[in-house]
Design a protein around this motif. Structure first.
Motif, PDB file in Angstrom:
ATOM      1  N   CYS A  81      -3.270  13.097   0.147  1.00 59.44           N
ATOM      2  CA  CYS A  81      -3.206  12.298   1.367  1.00 59.44           C
ATOM      3  C   CYS A  81      -4.469  12.515   2.210  1.00 59.44           C
ATOM      4  O   CYS A  81      -4.827  13.651   2.507  1.00 59.44           O
ATOM      5  CB  CYS A  81      -1.966  12.675   2.175  1.00 59.44           C
ATOM      6  SG  CYS A  81      -1.816  11.740   3.714  1.00 59.44           S
ATOM      7  N   PRO A  82      -5.126  11.437   2.626  1.00 57.33           N
ATOM      8  CA  PRO A  82      -6.320  11.583   3.459  1.00 57.33           C
ATOM      9  C   PRO A  82      -5.994  12.004   4.900  1.00 57.33           C
ATOM     10  O   PRO A  82      -6.885  12.409   5.644  1.00 57.33           O
ATOM     11  CB  PRO A  82      -6.962  10.195   3.423  1.00 57.33           C
ATOM     12  CG  PRO A  82      -5.877   9.266   3.019  1.00 57.33           C
ATOM     13  CD  PRO A  82      -4.885  10.062   2.231  1.00 57.33           C
ATOM     14  N   TYR A  83      -4.736  11.931   5.287  1.00 54.35           N
ATOM     15  CA  TYR A  83      -4.346  12.286   6.648  1.00 54.35           C
ATOM     16  C   TYR A  83      -3.860  13.728   6.764  1.00 54.35           C
ATOM     17  O   TYR A  83      -4.279  14.461   7.639  1.00 54.35           O
ATOM     18  CB  TYR A  83      -3.254  11.332   7.152  1.00 54.35           C
ATOM     19  CG  TYR A  83      -3.713   9.893   7.190  1.00 54.35           C
ATOM     20  CD1 TYR A  83      -4.550   9.439   8.201  1.00 54.35           C
ATOM     21  CD2 TYR A  83      -3.323   8.997   6.199  1.00 54.35           C
ATOM     22  CE1 TYR A  83      -4.988   8.121   8.234  1.00 54.35           C
ATOM     23  CE2 TYR A  83      -3.749   7.685   6.220  1.00 54.35           C
ATOM     24  CZ  TYR A  83      -4.584   7.257   7.245  1.00 54.35           C
ATOM     25  OH  TYR A  83      -5.015   5.963   7.262  1.00 54.35           O
ATOM     26  N   CYS A  84      -2.961  14.139   5.869  1.00 53.11           N
ATOM     27  CA  CYS A  84      -2.387  15.486   5.969  1.00 53.11           C
ATOM     28  C   CYS A  84      -2.864  16.417   4.848  1.00 53.11           C
ATOM     29  O   CYS A  84      -2.517  17.595   4.844  1.00 53.11           O
ATOM     30  CB  CYS A  84      -0.863  15.432   5.991  1.00 53.11           C
ATOM     31  SG  CYS A  84      -0.108  14.856   4.448  1.00 53.11           S
ATOM     32  N   ALA A  85      -3.633  15.900   3.903  1.00 56.45           N
ATOM     33  CA  ALA A  85      -4.219  16.657   2.791  1.00 56.45           C
ATOM     34  C   ALA A  85      -3.173  17.274   1.862  1.00 56.45           C
ATOM     35  O   ALA A  85      -3.466  18.223   1.146  1.00 56.45           O
ATOM     36  CB  ALA A  85      -5.168  17.728   3.301  1.00 56.45           C
TER      37      ALA A  85
ATOM     38  N   THR B 199      -4.924   2.999   3.243  1.00 54.96           N
ATOM     39  CA  THR B 199      -5.633   1.738   3.074  1.00 54.96           C
ATOM     40  C   THR B 199      -5.982   1.564   1.600  1.00 54.96           C
ATOM     41  O   THR B 199      -5.883   2.494   0.803  1.00 54.96           O
ATOM     42  CB  THR B 199      -6.928   1.711   3.907  1.00 54.96           C
ATOM     43  OG1 THR B 199      -7.820   2.708   3.395  1.00 54.96           O
ATOM     44  CG2 THR B 199      -6.652   1.953   5.384  1.00 54.96           C
ATOM     45  N   TRP B 200      -6.438   0.368   1.249  1.00 54.12           N
ATOM     46  CA  TRP B 200      -6.833   0.089  -0.121  1.00 54.12           C
ATOM     47  C   TRP B 200      -7.980   1.009  -0.529  1.00 54.12           C
ATOM     48  O   TRP B 200      -7.964   1.593  -1.614  1.00 54.12           O
ATOM     49  CB  TRP B 200      -7.250  -1.377  -0.240  1.00 54.12           C
ATOM     50  CG  TRP B 200      -7.606  -1.792  -1.637  1.00 54.12           C
ATOM     51  CD1 TRP B 200      -6.753  -2.249  -2.586  1.00 54.12           C
ATOM     52  CD2 TRP B 200      -8.900  -1.767  -2.233  1.00 54.12           C
ATOM     53  NE1 TRP B 200      -7.439  -2.521  -3.745  1.00 54.12           N
ATOM     54  CE2 TRP B 200      -8.766  -2.235  -3.551  1.00 54.12           C
ATOM     55  CE3 TRP B 200     -10.165  -1.406  -1.782  1.00 54.12           C
ATOM     56  CZ2 TRP B 200      -9.843  -2.353  -4.423  1.00 54.12           C
ATOM     57  CZ3 TRP B 200     -11.241  -1.512  -2.650  1.00 54.12           C
ATOM     58  CH2 TRP B 200     -11.071  -1.978  -3.954  1.00 54.12           C
ATOM     59  N   THR B 201      -8.969   1.170   0.344  1.00 57.10           N
ATOM     60  CA  THR B 201     -10.132   2.011   0.049  1.00 57.10           C
ATOM     61  C   THR B 201      -9.736   3.468  -0.129  1.00 57.10           C
ATOM     62  O   THR B 201     -10.202   4.138  -1.057  1.00 57.10           O
ATOM     63  CB  THR B 201     -11.178   1.893   1.178  1.00 57.10           C
ATOM     64  OG1 THR B 201     -11.474   0.503   1.392  1.00 57.10           O
ATOM     65  CG2 THR B 201     -12.446   2.637   0.840  1.00 57.10           C
ATOM     66  N   GLN B 202      -8.870   3.980   0.733  1.00 55.50           N
ATOM     67  CA  GLN B 202      -8.412   5.368   0.605  1.00 55.50           C
ATOM     68  C   GLN B 202      -7.669   5.578  -0.711  1.00 55.50           C
ATOM     69  O   GLN B 202      -7.809   6.608  -1.360  1.00 55.50           O
ATOM     70  CB  GLN B 202      -7.501   5.737   1.782  1.00 55.50           C
ATOM     71  CG  GLN B 202      -8.222   5.862   3.093  1.00 55.50           C
ATOM     72  CD  GLN B 202      -7.255   5.972   4.256  1.00 55.50           C
ATOM     73  OE1 GLN B 202      -6.141   5.457   4.212  1.00 55.50           O
ATOM     74  NE2 GLN B 202      -7.709   6.643   5.312  1.00 55.50           N
TER      75      GLN B 202
ATOM     76  N   MET C 115       0.839  -1.182   0.000  1.00 56.87           N
ATOM     77  CA  MET C 115       0.000   0.000   0.000  1.00 56.87           C
ATOM     78  C   MET C 115       0.887   1.250   0.000  1.00 56.87           C
ATOM     79  O   MET C 115       1.979   1.232   0.550  1.00 56.87           O
ATOM     80  CB  MET C 115      -0.878   0.025   1.241  1.00 56.87           C
ATOM     81  CG  MET C 115      -1.955  -1.019   1.288  1.00 56.87           C
ATOM     82  SD  MET C 115      -3.129  -0.766  -0.017  1.00 56.87           S
ATOM     83  CE  MET C 115      -3.707  -2.399  -0.179  1.00 56.87           C
ATOM     84  N   PRO C 116       0.397   2.319  -0.599  1.00 58.29           N
ATOM     85  CA  PRO C 116       1.208   3.541  -0.651  1.00 58.29           C
ATOM     86  C   PRO C 116       1.373   4.181   0.721  1.00 58.29           C
ATOM     87  O   PRO C 116       0.500   4.070   1.585  1.00 58.29           O
ATOM     88  CB  PRO C 116       0.435   4.452  -1.584  1.00 58.29           C
ATOM     89  CG  PRO C 116      -0.886   3.852  -1.781  1.00 58.29           C
ATOM     90  CD  PRO C 116      -0.835   2.440  -1.333  1.00 58.29           C
ATOM     91  N   ILE C 117       2.495   4.831   0.900  1.00 60.45           N
ATOM     92  CA  ILE C 117       2.800   5.554   2.141  1.00 60.45           C
ATOM     93  C   ILE C 117       3.046   7.004   1.774  1.00 60.45           C
ATOM     94  O   ILE C 117       3.842   7.303   0.879  1.00 60.45           O
ATOM     95  CB  ILE C 117       4.041   4.955   2.832  1.00 60.45           C
ATOM     96  CG1 ILE C 117       3.774   3.499   3.224  1.00 60.45           C
ATOM     97  CG2 ILE C 117       4.436   5.788   4.047  1.00 60.45           C
ATOM     98  CD1 ILE C 117       4.980   2.752   3.729  1.00 60.45           C
ATOM     99  N   CYS C 118       2.348   7.911   2.456  1.00 69.54           N
ATOM    100  CA  CYS C 118       2.520   9.339   2.207  1.00 69.54           C
ATOM    101  C   CYS C 118       3.962   9.731   2.521  1.00 69.54           C
ATOM    102  O   CYS C 118       4.476   9.429   3.593  1.00 69.54           O
ATOM    103  CB  CYS C 118       1.544  10.150   3.067  1.00 69.54           C
ATOM    104  SG  CYS C 118       1.743  11.933   2.910  1.00 69.54           S
ATOM    105  N   GLN C 119       4.595  10.407   1.592  1.00 72.97           N
ATOM    106  CA  GLN C 119       5.982  10.827   1.787  1.00 72.97           C
ATOM    107  C   GLN C 119       6.085  12.072   2.651  1.00 72.97           C
ATOM    108  O   GLN C 119       7.176  12.434   3.072  1.00 72.97           O
ATOM    109  CB  GLN C 119       6.647  11.057   0.430  1.00 72.97           C
ATOM    110  CG  GLN C 119       6.724   9.811  -0.426  1.00 72.97           C
ATOM    111  CD  GLN C 119       7.506   8.705   0.241  1.00 72.97           C
ATOM    112  OE1 GLN C 119       8.663   8.898   0.625  1.00 72.97           O
ATOM    113  NE2 GLN C 119       6.895   7.549   0.399  1.00 72.97           N
ATOM    114  N   ASN C 120       4.955  12.713   2.941  1.00 75.48           N
ATOM    115  CA  ASN C 120       4.962  13.903   3.781  1.00 75.48           C
ATOM    116  C   ASN C 120       4.772  13.549   5.255  1.00 75.48           C
ATOM    117  O   ASN C 120       5.561  13.948   6.095  1.00 75.48           O
ATOM    118  CB  ASN C 120       3.875  14.882   3.319  1.00 75.48           C
ATOM    119  CG  ASN C 120       3.970  16.218   4.003  1.00 75.48           C
ATOM    120  OD1 ASN C 120       5.035  16.818   4.043  1.00 75.48           O
ATOM    121  ND2 ASN C 120       2.871  16.663   4.567  1.00 75.48           N
ATOM    122  N   CYS C 121       3.707  12.781   5.560  1.00 72.49           N
ATOM    123  CA  CYS C 121       3.410  12.477   6.966  1.00 72.49           C
ATOM    124  C   CYS C 121       3.782  11.052   7.366  1.00 72.49           C
ATOM    125  O   CYS C 121       3.782  10.719   8.542  1.00 72.49           O
ATOM    126  CB  CYS C 121       1.933  12.744   7.266  1.00 72.49           C
ATOM    127  SG  CYS C 121       0.781  11.641   6.415  1.00 72.49           S
TER     128      CYS C 121
END
Length: 95
Positions: free
Chosen positions: A25-29, A12-15, A1-7
């Motif tokens: 990024c759904p976490y840090c936008a 997840t697969w759905t995200q 699964m991809p990992i945000c390079q910023n945060c």
């Protein structure tokens, strides 16, 4: 699964499927980009249905069956795409 390079959060697969066209990024936008190596891999991955169509013609499958198989392969590839996606903070050239 991809990992945000910023945060550093793992998506997840759905995200990943939900943000597949904008890659935010759904976490840090923050905007993310597909890495060059990931683009090359995914480009080869998407060629599978197009390679399969001439093979179907060799076996003389009907056009409807060939297109159905190509569409099904497309959905399978789309489902597997989050597993090969790698992210980058900036857009990378292919070379």
């Amino acid at each position: 699964m991809p990992i945000c390079q910023n945060c550093g959060e793992k998506w997840t697969w759905t995200q990943t499927i939900k943000t597949i066209f904008r890659l935010e990024c759904p976490y840090c936008a923050k905007k993310q980009y597909e890495s060059a190596s990931s683009r090359i891999r995914s480009g080869m991955f998407w060629l599978i249905p197009f390679i399969f169509l001439p093979i179907n013609a060799g076996f003389e499958f009907s056009v409807d069956l060939s297109l159905l198989i190509a569409v099904l392969l497309g959905f399978v590839i789309l489902g597997l795409y989050p597993f090969i996606l790698k992210l980058s903070n900036e857009e990378e050239p292919y070379w």
